[in-house]
Design a protein around this motif. Sequence first.
Motif, PDB file in Angstrom:
ATOM      1  N   SER A 102     -54.118 -19.793   2.715  1.00  0.00           N
ATOM      2  CA  SER A 102     -54.959 -19.958   3.870  1.00  0.00           C
ATOM      3  C   SER A 102     -54.309 -20.199   5.113  1.00  0.00           C
ATOM      4  N   GLN A 107     -48.962 -22.575   7.745  1.00  0.00           N
ATOM      5  CA  GLN A 107     -48.635 -23.711   8.606  1.00  0.00           C
ATOM      6  C   GLN A 107     -47.725 -24.464   8.047  1.00  0.00           C
ATOM      7  N   TYR A 128     -57.299 -26.136  16.534  1.00  0.00           N
ATOM      8  CA  TYR A 128     -58.280 -26.206  15.680  1.00  0.00           C
ATOM      9  C   TYR A 128     -58.064 -27.627  15.233  1.00  0.00           C
ATOM     10  N   GLU A 171     -51.670 -22.847  20.510  1.00  0.00           N
ATOM     11  CA  GLU A 171     -52.707 -21.877  20.420  1.00  0.00           C
ATOM     12  C   GLU A 171     -52.991 -20.959  21.908  1.00  0.00           C
ATOM     13  N   ASN A 175     -58.866 -22.798  19.967  1.00  0.00           N
ATOM     14  CA  ASN A 175     -60.156 -23.170  18.983  1.00  0.00           C
ATOM     15  C   ASN A 175     -60.542 -24.589  19.462  1.00  0.00           C
ATOM     16  N   THR A 202     -54.768 -17.126  15.736  1.00  0.00           N
ATOM     17  CA  THR A 202     -56.286 -16.715  14.843  1.00  0.00           C
ATOM     18  C   THR A 202     -57.286 -16.143  15.842  1.00  0.00           C
ATOM     19  N   MET A 203     -57.319 -16.891  16.942  1.00  0.00           N
ATOM     20  CA  MET A 203     -58.505 -16.747  17.778  1.00  0.00           C
ATOM     21  C   MET A 203     -58.718 -15.437  18.551  1.00  0.00           C
ATOM     22  N   SER A 222     -54.636 -17.733  10.673  1.00  0.00           N
ATOM     23  CA  SER A 222     -55.766 -17.682   9.558  1.00  0.00           C
ATOM     24  C   SER A 222     -56.239 -16.505   9.586  1.00  0.00           C
ATOM     25  N   MET A 234     -60.308 -16.235   2.327  1.00  0.00           N
ATOM     26  CA  MET A 234     -59.412 -17.103   2.817  1.00  0.00           C
ATOM     27  C   MET A 234     -58.059 -16.610   2.843  1.00  0.00           C
ATOM     28  N   GLY A 235     -57.277 -16.945   3.620  1.00  0.00           N
ATOM     29  CA  GLY A 235     -55.736 -16.493   3.666  1.00  0.00           C
ATOM     30  C   GLY A 235     -55.098 -16.774   5.080  1.00  0.00           C
TER      31      GLY A 235
HETATM   32  C1  LIG Z   1     -57.055 -21.579  15.074  1.00  0.00           C
HETATM   33  C2  LIG Z   1     -56.995 -21.859  13.645  1.00  0.00           C
HETATM   34  N1  LIG Z   1     -55.959 -22.129  12.996  1.00  0.00           N
HETATM   35  C3  LIG Z   1     -55.945 -22.259  11.592  1.00  0.00           C
HETATM   36  C4  LIG Z   1     -57.008 -22.722  11.025  1.00  0.00           C
HETATM   37  C5  LIG Z   1     -56.951 -23.000   9.501  1.00  0.00           C
HETATM   38  O1  LIG Z   1     -56.950 -21.976   8.656  1.00  0.00           O
HETATM   39  P1  LIG Z   1     -57.621 -21.619   7.307  1.00  0.00           P
HETATM   40  O2  LIG Z   1     -58.970 -22.413   7.190  1.00  0.00           O
HETATM   41  O3  LIG Z   1     -57.662 -20.501   6.755  1.00  0.00           O
HETATM   42  O4  LIG Z   1     -56.529 -22.679   6.544  1.00  0.00           O
HETATM   43  C6  LIG Z   1     -58.185 -22.486  11.507  1.00  0.00           C
HETATM   44  C7  LIG Z   1     -59.532 -22.419  10.735  1.00  0.00           C
HETATM   45  O5  LIG Z   1     -60.502 -22.794  11.241  1.00  0.00           O
HETATM   46  C8  LIG Z   1     -58.408 -21.943  12.844  1.00  0.00           C
HETATM   47  O6  LIG Z   1     -59.479 -21.706  13.430  1.00  0.00           O
END
Ligand SMILES: Cc1ncc(COP(=O)(O)O)c(C=O)c1O
Lengths: 445, 171
Positions: A102, A107, A128, A171, A175, A202-203, A222, A234-235
């Motif tokens: 995940s 992280q 997040y 980030e 998010n 991720t975003m 993510s 998931m990953g």
């Molecule tokens: C910006 C961001 N980073 C990390 C994560 C965590 O990732 P995961 O849910 O795959 O563990 C998320 C999950 O919503 C996320 O939006």
Amino acid sequence: MNDKPKKALSPSPAPSPAAGEYGIETLAIHAGASPEPVTGARNTPIYQTTSYVFEDVEHAADLFNLQTFGFIYSRLTNPTVAVLEERMAALEGGRAAVCAASGHAVQFLAFFTLLEPGDEFISSLNLYGGSITQFGHSFKRLGWTCHFVDPTNPENFQKALTPKCKAIFIEVLANPGGIVLDVEPIVAIAREAGIPLIVDNTMATPYLCRPMEWGADLVVHSTTKFLSGHGTSMGGALIESGKFDWARDGKFPTMTEPDPAYHGLTFYETFGDFGFTMKARTVALRDFGPAMSPANAFYTITGIESLPVRMERHVANAQKVAKFLDAHPAVDWVSYAGLKNSPYHALAKKYLPRGAGSVFTFGLKGSPKGGYEAGIRLVETVNLFSHLANVGDTRSLILHPASTTHRQLTDEQRHAAGAGPDVIRLSVGLETADDLLADLDQALG
Amino acid sequence: MSKPAAEEPLHYDDALLRRILTNAKTIAMVGASPDWVRPSNFAMKYLQRKGYRVIPVNPGHAGKDILGETTYACLRDIPDKFDMVDVFRTSDAAGAIADEAIEVAANKGAQVLWMQLGVRDDAAAERAAAAGVTVVMNRCPKIEYGRLFGELGWSGVNTGIISSKRRKPGP
Ligand SMILES: Cc1ncc(COP(=O)(O)O)c(C=O)c1O
């Protein structure tokens, strides 16, 4: 050594067609995945196996000693997961990558590889919510202290620096949404301090932003979100640029000192520009075990093949939905950096020229208390938008962060993270844009 | 590994590296260490498993056995022929090794001077090239072998290789 020849050496070293010279659409489909050499299978097979037969005892010893490349056990490496890892490294313009179960798992792998108990790092507040909880609570129990700062003024990172700080985490496109950071001055602060800048991309995905081109040293994802893209798997992925000098001033003994877990092997010296990835894999992933499953790697690889076309549509739809909401009489404010009235519009143009992502927030009139109730009503009245805690699906998603993803935070943290009581988060999907507008319109009623 | 030199980056065509690694059979490794956790020992062992004969050169261990091979004090002392010299020393030491390689090249059949990751001496490379020796600098033959013949990607490393062809196994 001293006089540098101006002319090319013989035989003249011609530029090799490095993956960096291919377009992102090509990399998304081809990087890491050539046909299976024995059968010729064109698509990447799902190597649904836990373990791999050794050629002989010597080969087994070489593998365990990290003296040769190869597979031992799928907690460490798996051929399907390896395709995803190389693809992620190529997409981000990095040297190497390691995947895990995940985003949160990578992280952990990143920080376990960087930090000793008692060490510190600095993080943007605009993250997040789950990451804020991971850093602020669970990491604290391991002896790692995170200093959260308001990232909209880059000087705050400088002010928070301590001699024990070993990394800065941000980030770029945050998010829950709307905020874009000015990366360049943050890179300069990290460089000066001799510590790596880690970007959670991720975003944005590498289609919208490639943080290493701005100087980031490590990127985490993510892959659960836009990369796998269909809400199936998931990953997480951790990518290293290969450019950070771990030996500069003795801050990273895990990289530069002999490792007792490997008979005194020194990772930076032995593996050079992919030493961090090797260490994260062969120590953190090996010993804590959050391996990505081969099936999830397969779904993610398949998802990534269409990432560029999906992201194009995601941002086009998000732009339309944001404009619509901005003009809607029931809406108080919209925080989307793609809108001209956003304070982050100029930064989005610079760092996210293809679009400001498809996750953003807005508030309903009557804020904050009345907004809260109107928000709850909206979440329950929509018909196409799914009320759930995820982003980056083909489906459009809607969420009230204060009561879900950001629930564990204090009011102050929620407010600072852009997740106040009146805030609604959307992740705009790939449906017909007009249908999304109509759904929101009937629900805002 | 000393730090990579700060000069402009070197580019070597994949086809050139593939040709070198396919044609070479015997490699003289200057700076080979008997200590099994040292990178040179890793590379030597890996190359041996791939079918290369690797002859260790290290004056501090001359006459001793490293991974089943007798160690020599210098290139001149090696009784057998070799196709390639792999320099596992610092950049400062590379010039003298290059000159020795040039001197014995014709006699020993050495056609390639390969300097390890982090090792670079542009002037020495020019001298070797002028003497007809092919030069590669700031690369590791183990990593390049793994990269070109499909093994490096197994560790999640970006090989830069994009191809719709079936991969041919290494030599
Ligand atoms: C910006 C961001 N980073 C990390 C994560 C965590 O990732 P995961 O849910 O795959 O563990 C998320 C999950 O919503 C996320 O939006």
